[in-house]
Design a protein around this motif. Structure first.
Motif, PDB file in Angstrom:
ATOM      1  N   ASP A   5       0.831  -1.212   0.000  1.00 42.15           N
ATOM      2  CA  ASP A   5       0.000   0.000   0.000  1.00 42.15           C
ATOM      3  C   ASP A   5       0.864   1.260   0.000  1.00 42.15           C
ATOM      4  OD1 ASP A   5      -2.050  -1.805   0.223  1.00 42.15           O
ATOM      5  OD2 ASP A   5      -2.550  -1.310   2.289  1.00 42.15           O
ATOM      6  N   HIS A  26       9.040  -1.085  -0.778  1.00 39.89           N
ATOM      7  CA  HIS A  26       7.895  -1.130   0.134  1.00 39.89           C
ATOM      8  C   HIS A  26       8.400  -1.413   1.547  1.00 39.89           C
ATOM      9  CE1 HIS A  26       5.412  -1.634  -3.457  1.00 39.89           C
ATOM     10  NE2 HIS A  26       6.243  -2.602  -3.823  1.00 39.89           N
ATOM     11  N   ILE A 103       1.359   6.719   0.037  1.00 44.08           N
ATOM     12  CA  ILE A 103       0.305   5.751   0.370  1.00 44.08           C
ATOM     13  C   ILE A 103      -0.694   5.697  -0.784  1.00 44.08           C
ATOM     14  CG2 ILE A 103      -1.541   5.149   1.978  1.00 44.08           C
ATOM     15  CD1 ILE A 103      -0.080   6.846   4.090  1.00 44.08           C
ATOM     16  N   ARG A 104      -1.015   4.496  -1.230  1.00 46.58           N
ATOM     17  CA  ARG A 104      -2.002   4.328  -2.303  1.00 46.58           C
ATOM     18  C   ARG A 104      -3.380   4.688  -1.762  1.00 46.58           C
ATOM     19  NH1 ARG A 104      -4.307  -0.760  -3.854  1.00 46.58           N
ATOM     20  NH2 ARG A 104      -2.782  -1.589  -2.421  1.00 46.58           N
ATOM     21  N   SER A 107      -6.379   2.292  -0.201  1.00 47.37           N
ATOM     22  CA  SER A 107      -5.805   0.998   0.188  1.00 47.37           C
ATOM     23  C   SER A 107      -6.151   0.687   1.647  1.00 47.37           C
ATOM     24  CB  SER A 107      -4.289   1.026   0.011  1.00 47.37           C
ATOM     25  OG  SER A 107      -3.710   1.944   0.936  1.00 47.37           O
ATOM     26  N   ASP A 110      -4.288   3.037   3.882  1.00 43.53           N
ATOM     27  CA  ASP A 110      -4.880   4.371   3.837  1.00 43.53           C
ATOM     28  C   ASP A 110      -6.135   4.419   4.705  1.00 43.53           C
ATOM     29  OD1 ASP A 110      -5.166   7.077   2.922  1.00 43.53           O
ATOM     30  OD2 ASP A 110      -6.663   6.391   1.487  1.00 43.53           O
TER      31      ASP A 110
END
Length: 139
Positions: A5, A26, A103-104, A107, A110
């Protein structure tokens, strides 16, 4: 476990031949007994009369989300130990400063960050972990 993420691009330039390799890094959880399933966060600490040293501590997924939500990672210049999603990194796994933009959106991580009530004090385990890093959170 990789926390995909969060992703940061990192380019490594070989000192031997100048070849550039770009990695997508990551945060990852540790596999050692005492820190199993926890993420390593690192901070440079300098005290008057002493040379600068790096200190690290390990935090859970939820604690990492709380640190993001409260802005602690940015405020105290924390880095997170990272590893590539594909292949292996040729040297020791690097540490990177992570911004919320890493941060995606949407996700699970998130969502965990957004669920944190930043007005509530940090729990005792997190405060204790951060004391080792010369960071004192209220609460």
């Amino acid at each position: 476990m990789l926390l995909t993420d969060i992703a940061v691009e990192h380019t490594l330039v070989s000192k031997k031949n100048g070849v550039r390799q770009t990695y997508l890094l990551h945060p990852f959880t540790n596999t050692q007994r005492d820190t199993l399933g926890k993420f390593e966060i690192i901070r440079d600490i300098s005290e008057p009369g002493f040379k600068e040293v790096k200190r690290s501590t390990f935090v859970t997924f939820q604690q990492l989300a709380e640190l993001y939500a409260k802005g602690v990672l940015e405020e105290f210049w924390f880095s997170v130990r990272m590893c590539p999603g594909q292949g292996t990194y040729p040297t020791a796994n690097p540490v990177k400063k992570l911004l919320p933009t890493s941060i995606r959106p949407g996700s699970p991580f998130d969502q965990a960050v957004q669920k944190v009530d930043a007005s509530k004090p940090a729990n005792r385990d997190l405060r204790t972990a951060l004391l080792r890093m010369n960071v004192k959170l209220q609460g």
